[in-house]
Design an enzyme around this catalytic site. Sequence first.
Site, short mmCIF file in Angstrom:
data_model
loop_
_atom_site.label_atom_id
_atom_site.label_comp_id
_atom_site.label_asym_id
_atom_site.label_seq_id
_atom_site.Cartn_x
_atom_site.Cartn_y
_atom_site.Cartn_z
N ALA B 28 0.83 -1.20 0.00
CA ALA B 28 0.00 0.00 0.00
C ALA B 28 0.87 1.26 0.00
O ALA B 28 0.44 2.32 -0.39
CB ALA B 28 -0.92 0.00 1.21
N GLU B 29 2.12 1.12 0.44
CA GLU B 29 2.99 2.29 0.62
C GLU B 29 4.16 2.33 -0.35
O GLU B 29 4.59 3.39 -0.73
CB GLU B 29 3.60 2.23 2.04
CG GLU B 29 2.65 2.50 3.14
CD GLU B 29 2.87 3.89 3.69
OE1 GLU B 29 4.02 4.22 3.99
OE2 GLU B 29 1.88 4.64 3.80
N VAL B 32 8.81 -2.84 -3.86
CA VAL B 32 10.10 -3.41 -3.52
C VAL B 32 10.65 -4.11 -4.74
O VAL B 32 9.97 -4.93 -5.36
CB VAL B 32 9.97 -4.38 -2.33
CG1 VAL B 32 11.31 -5.01 -2.03
CG2 VAL B 32 9.44 -3.67 -1.10
N ASP B 142 5.38 -3.31 13.03
CA ASP B 142 4.71 -4.23 12.10
C ASP B 142 5.35 -5.62 12.23
O ASP B 142 5.84 -6.19 11.25
CB ASP B 142 4.81 -3.71 10.67
CG ASP B 142 3.92 -4.47 9.69
OD1 ASP B 142 3.00 -5.18 10.15
OD2 ASP B 142 4.15 -4.38 8.47
#
Lengths: 338, 231
Positions: B28-29, B32, B142
């Site tokens: 969502a951010e 990679v 997280d």
Amino acid sequence: MTQALCLGIEGSANKIGVGIVREDGEILANPRHTYITPPGQGFLPRETAVHHQEHVVSLVQQALKEAKVAPKNISCIAYTKGPGMGGPLVAGAIAARMLAQLWKVPIIAVNHCVGHIEMGRIVTGARDPVVLYVSGGNTQVIAYSEQRYRIFGETIDLAVGNCLDKFARVLNLSNDPSPGYNIEQLAKEGSQFIELPYVVKGMDVSFSGLLSFIEEKTKELLASKTATPADMCFSLQETIFAMLVEVTERAMAHCNTRDVLIVGGVGCNMRLQEMMQQMVEDRGGELYAIDERYCIDNGAMIAWPGLLAFKQGQFTPLEEATCTQRFRTDDVLVTWRD
Amino acid sequence: MSKDDLAKEGFLDPIISTASCQLLSQGAEARVWSGEFLGRPVILKQRFKKKYRHPVLDKHLNHSRLKQEVRSLLKARKLGIPTPVLYDVELEASTIYMERIAGCSVKELLKKGMSPADRHSLGRKIGQLLATMHDGSLVHGDLTTSNMLVRSDSQDLVMIDFGLSSISGLAEDKAVDLYVLERAFNSAHATSVDMYDAVLEAYKQHSRQWCPTLNKLADVRMRGRKRVMVG
């Protein structure tokens, strides 16, 4: 066979509404009346309850007339059990209990938040969206799983609508039709972005620190003429809506869902809908939003889940038809969905 | 993704072309990538612009979160927590370059199946690492089994993805950190819950502040879904 009709009464905040809904989801009537306070003031429970008491009977009569039905056609009465303000809730509950006994029909207690969600689903046809419920009293990100509407993220202090209402008082904006609407209109003229605290903690949001900050900052910036009220409204909206869209996106990633449904009074804000639309488009999903007729508290949103429960054979014994200020969305067992 | 697409989204290109890289995941951010940098295998983590956000706010958030991630990576290494080696940071391209770890995530290992004894010893390793991290006031934010890797050569445990991390000495924040891991175990690895017990056991032995943290953890569990909602 004639279809069942449900009459719903909603009065958890500053609006009293009566709606009549048919079994196929058709809304036959949905009048409401809003208690509007002078600029700079909020609504107090006591005065609001009196307002509801004064209007509820005439609204029931108006609804019956608009729907062209007689009391004997009504199959059940639904009312808001909570969450909301005590006094106003009681006013609605008393009216509901009286009608149920007068017309000898079952009564069904409905959770206000579930009312918003079910209303949004029937009006938009959204199947299984992530729900952003934003209003004066609630801010939650919700997804359905195993017979419950589960809360994935929520505000840890103020509700987003409450934050907007309080800010409107700082600027002395009118409460007619609503403080949030007037902030939205004024924000369109704003251009300068003032940085405000942005508080997202995991899936939760917080607005109280932001509100204190902007209250102080506004006085300062307006006095020195470095910003206009419009700039402040613009910056406030951009910041708090970005927070809401971000937590909604997290919930979507977590639940693997593409669609979003926005409900609640703040949900009719076009800027919020626009931002959410952009996010949802990027994820290849669809945004379901509704207009002020259904976003803002109304009677039909209570009548519809009442009718859904009624069809499952659920109703509330009269002695248990009470109300409560605290009633979580995930407390309700949703019997009408798979 | 082509250069044009990147430009359209308003990115500056990282110094090595992402065309030569392989996209590993899209969250969502951030995206990679896996690629090569000065002859070494690297991981590129690029945060993307959110179109819905005001550009000033977006830039501010992206930068501050990127900086926080880098700070935490460095702090973790100072505390002796194995993390990927940081090679380079490009603020304008919102990209971090890190060492590519040859290994497997704990999640994958559990999926493949582990013996109870192996689970126990890995659980203890995790607990000890978390104790060191929390005693150094670093909160991961997280903690899931996919954010812990085991090196295939040395079998060392490596912590990754500090994107939601913070610096905090509060028992509350540390307890929430542990609670997130607990939920991850309960939901994704229902058969490996014994491993989480080993995590807590080792945490208790190695953390100097285990007492307030674990007491708070009991509170956090009781909260279930936090406070009662006020309408």
